[in-house]
Design an enzyme around this catalytic site. Structure first.
Site, PDB file in Angstrom:
ATOM      1  N   GLU A 174      -0.714  -0.383  -9.786  1.00 26.77           N
ATOM      2  CA  GLU A 174      -0.317  -1.983  -9.567  1.00 26.77           C
ATOM      3  C   GLU A 174       1.560  -1.815  -9.881  1.00 26.77           C
ATOM      4  OE1 GLU A 174      -2.424  -3.036  -7.507  1.00 26.77           O
ATOM      5  OE2 GLU A 174      -1.665  -4.317  -7.205  1.00 26.77           O
ATOM      6  N   GLU A 221       1.016  -1.123  -0.020  1.00 24.55           N
ATOM      7  CA  GLU A 221       0.200  -0.128  -0.168  1.00 24.55           C
ATOM      8  C   GLU A 221       1.410   1.252  -0.155  1.00 24.55           C
ATOM      9  OE1 GLU A 221      -2.812  -0.496  -1.056  1.00 24.55           O
ATOM     10  OE2 GLU A 221      -3.679  -2.484  -0.673  1.00 24.55           O
ATOM     11  N   HIS A 268       1.951   2.162  -3.375  1.00 19.60           N
ATOM     12  CA  HIS A 268       0.633   2.841  -4.021  1.00 19.60           C
ATOM     13  C   HIS A 268       0.549   4.213  -4.216  1.00 19.60           C
ATOM     14  CE1 HIS A 268      -1.662  -0.219  -6.010  1.00 19.60           C
ATOM     15  NE2 HIS A 268      -1.593  -0.495  -4.838  1.00 19.60           N
TER      16      HIS A 268
HETATM   17 ZN    ZN Z   1      -2.598  -2.605  -5.241  1.00 16.50          ZN
END
Ligand code: ZN
Length: 500
Positions: free
Chosen positions: A295, A266, A269
């Site tokens: 991603e 995370e 991201h």
């Molecule tokens: Zn992801």
């Protein structure tokens, strides 16, 4: 600004920014819904969210926006402005082609279908979900024919997640990948030993896990002055706007690696969201390139960096010391092995980084066949189980552990799955280039120094937003189109001892 073209452009940007502000208000509400909102607030929250979505949708689909885009058609604009207009047109065109009756019907059916799917999964009852999936596919076919497509109706759906991708382009990439992965998985599975320790039998205090998660997120560059890390049942990351990115993870006293890798994922991201150019907030240049590129950033940190041997050679002793004496007897080798075991398994979210892609290939093949009408929903469980046996050599014991395991189809997310594997392939291709550009990169990683890599990602990927389409971005950064080769090379190198 007397030039009518620049006036039109400015009006378009102003409208888009306002719609984006509404969207970011919705993102705050969405974050709250999945963290702190009391359960009884669900109906009121749904009404708030629906109002914001309707207002934002109305703004980007307005006739005025259509006229402004028309005015700017073939206008001599700079590179940045041209990219903004291209992406605004893509969103506007798609939205206006969808009749509001279809949008409402899709929202209604998928909202109810998610509850039905949950019950069907819990009760291992595929027939309960079957009519709902049939209805969703019917609506998605209508969506595809409204939006338009050249090859497969699937193209119209996947384009929303990965602009420019088609069933054909993904099939070409994935069939090569599957062919090469199969023998690799078989060889590694046969020879790679399990870690000698079972961490799940030990206790890892959650407070210590939390500290390590915060520290590693900060170490790779996540800015806590412009973001938060909180706890949730289903981890995610949401970029709310400049200076505000929220990441979420979950803790389990017997699974310290789950929170650790979940946070790295995370935070990857989150770095992308924090690296988008603030001055372009509210316009496509301030938005991530695609789901697949997003991603790629999470998986680069989670897998390519976080599961590397160099990372654990440096970090392993710190990890042990933090939990002392819980894993004082565990070697770094065993810690590394326990983060990397390659084994075919039934459930996608538990899959290792190698077999994960076969999970996605299976879902991609089936959802294309469903959309194109070659596979009936009634035959989905059988088709799933047969293909699963071919790809993994495993017998699926129940639909709950087979075709009912994922939420995606119930919310209408057909075309979403491929972005996970596109992310894996992109992450390998990006890191291969970064490793060439930055000599000694993995020495840095062993020493816990990540700044050169973070800067490289910022200047090569994050700062561009949607300036380039995903395929263009890949070609510009790495010098060639996306292929499965860098990922396969990465697997062959990392697992070399057990590949042959
Ligand atoms: Zn992801």
């Amino acid at each position: 600004m007397s030039d009518p073209k620049s006036t039109a452009y400015q009006e378009l940007i102003d409208t888009w920014r306002e719609a984006s502000l509404l969207g970011s208000c919705g993102a705050v509400l969405g974050w709250d819904e999945r963290t702190f909102m009391p359960p009884a607030a669900a109906a009121h929250r749904a009404a708030q969210t629906a109002l914001l979505a309707r207002l934002g949708h109305g703004m980007v689909t307005s006739q005025r926006v259509g006229e402004l885009l028309e005015n700017l058609h073939e206008a001599p604009l700079g590179e940045a402005e041209t990219a903004n207009v291209r992406e605004m047109r893509r969103v506007h065109d798609r939205a206006v082609k969808m009749p509001s009756s279809l949008v409402e019907e899709l929202a209604r059916v998928t909202s109810e279908a998610q509850g039905i799917w949950q019950q069907a999964k819990e009760g291992n009852d595929f027939p309960k979900f079957q009519p709902w999936l049939e209805k969703i596919l019917e609506l998605k076919r209508q969506e595809a024919s409204c939006v338009g497509y050249a090859g497969s109706p699937y193209d119209a759906l996947v384009d929303e997640f990965e602009p420019g991708a088609t069933a054909k382009s993904i099939r070409a990439l994935f069939s090569d990948l599957a062919k090469q992965l199969n023998p690799l998985v078989a060889a590694i599975t046969q020879r790679m030993p399990k870690s000698k320790v079972d961490l799940s039998r030990r206790e890892f205090p959650v407070a210590i896990q939390e500290k390590l998660c915060r520290d590693i997120a900060a170490a790779i560059g996540f800015d806590f002055n412009a973001g938060r890390l909180d706890t949730t049942a289903h981890p995610f990351c949401t970029g709310i706007g400049p200076g505000d990115c929220r990441i979420l993870t979950r803790y389990h006293a017997n699974r310290p690696l789950e929170s650790f890798f979940g946070t790295l994922h995370e935070a990857g991201h989150g770095l992308y969201e924090q690296g988008l150019p603030k001055e372009h907030f509210g316009t496509p240049l301030g938005v991530a390139a695609s789901f697949g590129v997003h991603e790629s950033q999470s998986r680069l940190w989670e897998n390519q960096v976080g599961r590397s041997r160099d990372f654990w050679d440096g970090y392993g002793p710190k990890f042990q010391a933090a939990f002392a004496p819980v894993i004082d007897d565990v070697s770094v080798e065993d810690l590394w092995l326990s983060t990397n075991l390659v084994r075919p398994s039934l459930i996608r979210i538990d899959a290792d980084e190698v077999t994960y892609n076969l999970q996605i290939i299976l879902r991609f093949e089936l959802e294309v066949a469903l959309m194109e009408g070659q596979l009936k929903v009634a035959d989905l469980p059988g088709a799933w189980n047969d293909r699963f046996k071919q790809l993994f050599g495993l017998v699926v014991p129940s639909d709950a552990k087979g075709c009912l395991q994922d939420i995606h189809w119930s919310f209408g997310g057909i075309g979403y799955f491929p972005t996970y594997t596109l992310g894996n392939l992109l992450s390998a291709q990006f890191l291969e280039t970064a490793t060439t550009d930055l000599p000694g990169l993995f020495d840095d990683i062993r020493r816990g120094q990540f700044a050169r890599l973070t800067d490289w990602l910022r200047t090569n990927i994050h700062c561009h937003g949607q300036r380039y389409r995903p395929d263009e971005l890949c070609a510009r950064v790495t010098g060639r189109p996306l292929s499965s080769e860098p990922f396969l090379k990465y697997v062959r190198t990392k697992f070399a001892a057990w590949c042959k």
